[in-house]
Design an enzyme around this catalytic site. Sequence first.
Site, PDB file in Angstrom:
ATOM      1  N   ASP A 118      -5.437  -2.984  11.654  1.00  0.00           N
ATOM      2  CA  ASP A 118      -4.348  -2.020  11.657  1.00  0.00           C
ATOM      3  C   ASP A 118      -4.199  -1.436  13.050  1.00  0.00           C
ATOM      4  OD1 ASP A 118      -2.265  -0.543  10.662  1.00  0.00           O
ATOM      5  OD2 ASP A 118      -3.489   0.831   9.485  1.00  0.00           O
ATOM      6  N   CYS A 123       0.828  -1.220   0.000  1.00  0.00           N
ATOM      7  CA  CYS A 123       0.000   0.000   0.000  1.00  0.00           C
ATOM      8  C   CYS A 123       0.856   1.261   0.000  1.00  0.00           C
ATOM      9  CB  CYS A 123      -0.910  -0.013   1.235  1.00  0.00           C
ATOM     10  SG  CYS A 123      -2.265   1.195   1.144  1.00  0.00           S
TER      11      CYS A 123
END
Length: 224
Positions: free
Chosen positions: A134, A10
Amino acid sequence: MPHRTRIKICGLTREADVDAAVRAGADAIGFVLYPQSPRFVSPERAGELARRLPPFVTPVLLFVNASPEFITQGLAAVPNALLQFHGDETPADCTAACRPFVRAARIPPGPAGAGFDLLKYASDFTAAQAILLDAHVEGYGGGGQSFDWTAFPWSHPTLNASSRLVLSGGLTPANVTDGIRLVRPWAVDVSSGVEAAKGIKDPDKMLAFVAAVRAADAQNPRPS
């Protein structure tokens, strides 16, 4: 056969990094459409980068509390994108675009992580293709911090880890093997752990990360 943990890289901003991530073996490439992020790219720039992807490598557009109009711009630029919601979006916000999406759960690092009701979160977002785990940091991700991987009952059927969870938050080539062993996720997601600087990826680190994931798969066989 061992399970093949999928890999998302990402926060890409450059053509060379997209090409290197694909060569390394990434299954998905994430573009950050959050203007406050140092990894921000505009919808138009995301479209330019996504057009470099070969078949079966998925572009992912990351949004944080974005307006419906901005999400529409992103989808116009990258029509085949998977959406990722990383802010305070409600289930209704996430489903409004009528597109497949991933919902990020921002788990406090350290002992506070155990107080996060992940089972309820996963139940609230049943429409999500995946729940991305996360660490809760300033700036909505990419902070290089991990949460306590031992804080949750990964085998619980509500989590459905091996087909619905994406492990993220502070992953590196050095620790991703341990993360996969503990969580047994469907996929892993890395950003800062393969960077030379924010938004600038390191080809050697991306190769090392993918190699570590494949080594973890070989060490931890499970039904595919």
